[in-house]
Design a protein around this motif. Structure first.
Motif, PDB file in Angstrom:
ATOM      1  N   ALA A  82       0.691  -1.823   0.463  1.00  0.00           N
ATOM      2  CA  ALA A  82      -0.108  -0.291  -0.199  1.00  0.00           C
ATOM      3  C   ALA A  82       0.759   1.508   0.188  1.00  0.00           C
ATOM      4  CB  ALA A  82      -1.382  -0.871   1.451  1.00  0.00           C
ATOM      5  N   THR A  83       1.923   1.293   0.647  1.00  0.00           N
ATOM      6  CA  THR A  83       2.872   2.685   0.705  1.00  0.00           C
ATOM      7  C   THR A  83       3.396   2.571  -0.911  1.00  0.00           C
ATOM      8  OG1 THR A  83       3.701   1.464   2.669  1.00  0.00           O
ATOM      9  CG2 THR A  83       5.061   3.496   2.092  1.00  0.00           C
ATOM     10  N   ILE A  84       3.988   1.416  -1.050  1.00  0.00           N
ATOM     11  CA  ILE A  84       4.790   1.231  -2.639  1.00  0.00           C
ATOM     12  C   ILE A  84       3.859   2.138  -3.458  1.00  0.00           C
ATOM     13  CG2 ILE A  84       5.625  -0.088  -4.433  1.00  0.00           C
ATOM     14  CD1 ILE A  84       6.707  -2.139  -2.388  1.00  0.00           C
ATOM     15  N   PHE A  85       2.428   1.650  -3.497  1.00  0.00           N
ATOM     16  CA  PHE A  85       0.901   1.699  -3.934  1.00  0.00           C
ATOM     17  C   PHE A  85       1.298   3.656  -3.918  1.00  0.00           C
ATOM     18  CE2 PHE A  85      -3.286   2.748  -5.252  1.00  0.00           C
ATOM     19  CZ  PHE A  85      -3.133   2.654  -6.177  1.00  0.00           C
ATOM     20  N   MET A  86       0.715   4.086  -2.954  1.00  0.00           N
ATOM     21  CA  MET A  86       0.776   5.698  -2.693  1.00  0.00           C
ATOM     22  C   MET A  86       2.208   6.739  -2.727  1.00  0.00           C
ATOM     23  SD  MET A  86      -2.076   5.868  -1.613  1.00  0.00           S
ATOM     24  CE  MET A  86      -2.495   7.435  -1.312  1.00  0.00           C
ATOM     25  N   LYS A  87       2.714   5.968  -2.685  1.00  0.00           N
ATOM     26  CA  LYS A  87       4.531   6.241  -4.033  1.00  0.00           C
ATOM     27  C   LYS A  87       3.954   6.986  -5.195  1.00  0.00           C
ATOM     28  CE  LYS A  87       7.505   5.844  -0.045  1.00  0.00           C
ATOM     29  NZ  LYS A  87       9.106   5.546   0.080  1.00  0.00           N
ATOM     30  N   GLY A  88       3.420   5.583  -5.312  1.00  0.00           N
ATOM     31  CA  GLY A  88       3.115   5.640  -6.743  1.00  0.00           C
ATOM     32  C   GLY A  88       2.284   6.784  -7.699  1.00  0.00           C
ATOM     33  N   VAL A  89       1.240   6.756  -6.456  1.00  0.00           N
ATOM     34  CA  VAL A  89      -0.081   7.904  -6.641  1.00  0.00           C
ATOM     35  C   VAL A  89       0.852   9.484  -6.778  1.00  0.00           C
ATOM     36  CG1 VAL A  89      -2.084   8.716  -5.931  1.00  0.00           C
ATOM     37  CG2 VAL A  89      -1.932   6.431  -6.415  1.00  0.00           C
ATOM     38  N   THR A  91       3.652  10.169  -7.930  1.00  0.00           N
ATOM     39  CA  THR A  91       4.200  10.596  -9.059  1.00  0.00           C
ATOM     40  C   THR A  91       3.584   9.889 -10.290  1.00  0.00           C
ATOM     41  OG1 THR A  91       6.188   8.752  -7.655  1.00  0.00           O
ATOM     42  CG2 THR A  91       6.260   9.524 -10.326  1.00  0.00           C
ATOM     43  N   ALA A  92       2.718   9.545  -9.870  1.00  0.00           N
ATOM     44  CA  ALA A  92       1.579   9.912 -11.257  1.00  0.00           C
ATOM     45  C   ALA A  92       0.991  11.462 -10.907  1.00  0.00           C
ATOM     46  CB  ALA A  92       0.584   8.864 -11.186  1.00  0.00           C
ATOM     47  N   LEU A  93       0.177  11.417 -10.072  1.00  0.00           N
ATOM     48  CA  LEU A  93      -0.318  12.902 -10.211  1.00  0.00           C
ATOM     49  C   LEU A  93       1.130  13.717 -10.567  1.00  0.00           C
ATOM     50  CD1 LEU A  93      -2.423  13.014  -6.713  1.00  0.00           C
ATOM     51  CD2 LEU A  93      -3.124  12.604  -8.719  1.00  0.00           C
ATOM     52  N   ALA A  94       2.406  14.241 -10.161  1.00  0.00           N
ATOM     53  CA  ALA A  94       2.572  15.058 -10.635  1.00  0.00           C
ATOM     54  C   ALA A  94       3.259  15.102 -11.944  1.00  0.00           C
ATOM     55  CB  ALA A  94       3.957  14.674 -10.098  1.00  0.00           C
ATOM     56  N   ALA A  95       3.153  13.415 -12.792  1.00  0.00           N
ATOM     57  CA  ALA A  95       3.187  13.522 -14.182  1.00  0.00           C
ATOM     58  C   ALA A  95       1.899  13.460 -14.420  1.00  0.00           C
ATOM     59  CB  ALA A  95       2.971  11.967 -14.335  1.00  0.00           C
ATOM     60  N   VAL A  96       0.835  13.426 -14.294  1.00  0.00           N
ATOM     61  CA  VAL A  96      -0.889  14.224 -14.968  1.00  0.00           C
ATOM     62  C   VAL A  96      -0.055  16.024 -14.982  1.00  0.00           C
ATOM     63  CG1 VAL A  96      -3.254  14.496 -14.576  1.00  0.00           C
ATOM     64  CG2 VAL A  96      -2.159  12.247 -14.227  1.00  0.00           C
ATOM     65  N   CYS A  97      -0.233  16.631 -13.415  1.00  0.00           N
ATOM     66  CA  CYS A  97       0.276  17.609 -13.920  1.00  0.00           C
ATOM     67  C   CYS A  97       1.295  18.078 -14.891  1.00  0.00           C
ATOM     68  CB  CYS A  97       0.588  18.323 -13.462  1.00  0.00           C
ATOM     69  SG  CYS A  97      -0.899  18.038 -11.110  1.00  0.00           S
TER      70      CYS A  97
END
Length: 129
Positions: A82-89, A91-97
């Motif tokens: 879950a921690t790895i996943f939320m770190k990925g979230v 990063t993915a949100l930063a990529a979206v922006c």
């Protein structure tokens, strides 16, 4: 969207990505990224199934039901994933922006597709087969 998908190293055809419900696009892209880029011993198929099960069933829970959800035990690996996943979230949100928001930010918010306690309960069920 193509730039975002390139940032996420997504090899899924654009037509397929466009068919994904908006609130699950970031979720699916992130799982795809994790499957491709994380060592095989970090995430197994049944653990991936736990992520998918909690995302699909999340909308059937209201907040009081999630608050009252009982998890029989704390599994260290579930917390780690879950921690790895939320770190990925993050990063993915930063990529979206960075890619001029090819998706609505409201559809990218993690509470649309992830709840840690629900994931934990699905993880335990998936672990038992």
């Amino acid at each position: 969207m193509r730039t975002y998908l390139a940032c996420m190293e997504c090899t899924v055809p654009m037509e397929t990505v466009q068919e994904i419900q908006p609130q699950f696009k970031l979720f699916c892209n992130l799982l795809h990224y994790l499957i491709k880029n994380v060592d095989d011993d970090v995430i197994c198929e049944w653990e991936l199934n736990a992520f998918i099960a909690q995302a699909v069933t999340l909308s059937s829970f209201d907040i009081p039901a999630l608050v009252n959800l009982k998890v029989e035990k704390v599994v260290r690996n579930a917390v780690h994933l879950a921690t790895i996943f939320m770190k990925g979230v993050t990063t993915a949100l930063a990529a979206v922006c960075a890619c001029y928001k090819p998706m609505k930010m409201d559809d990218c918010t993690p509470w649309k597709y992830f709840d840690g306690k629900l994931f934990h309960s699905k993880y335990i069920l998936a672990e038992k087969k």
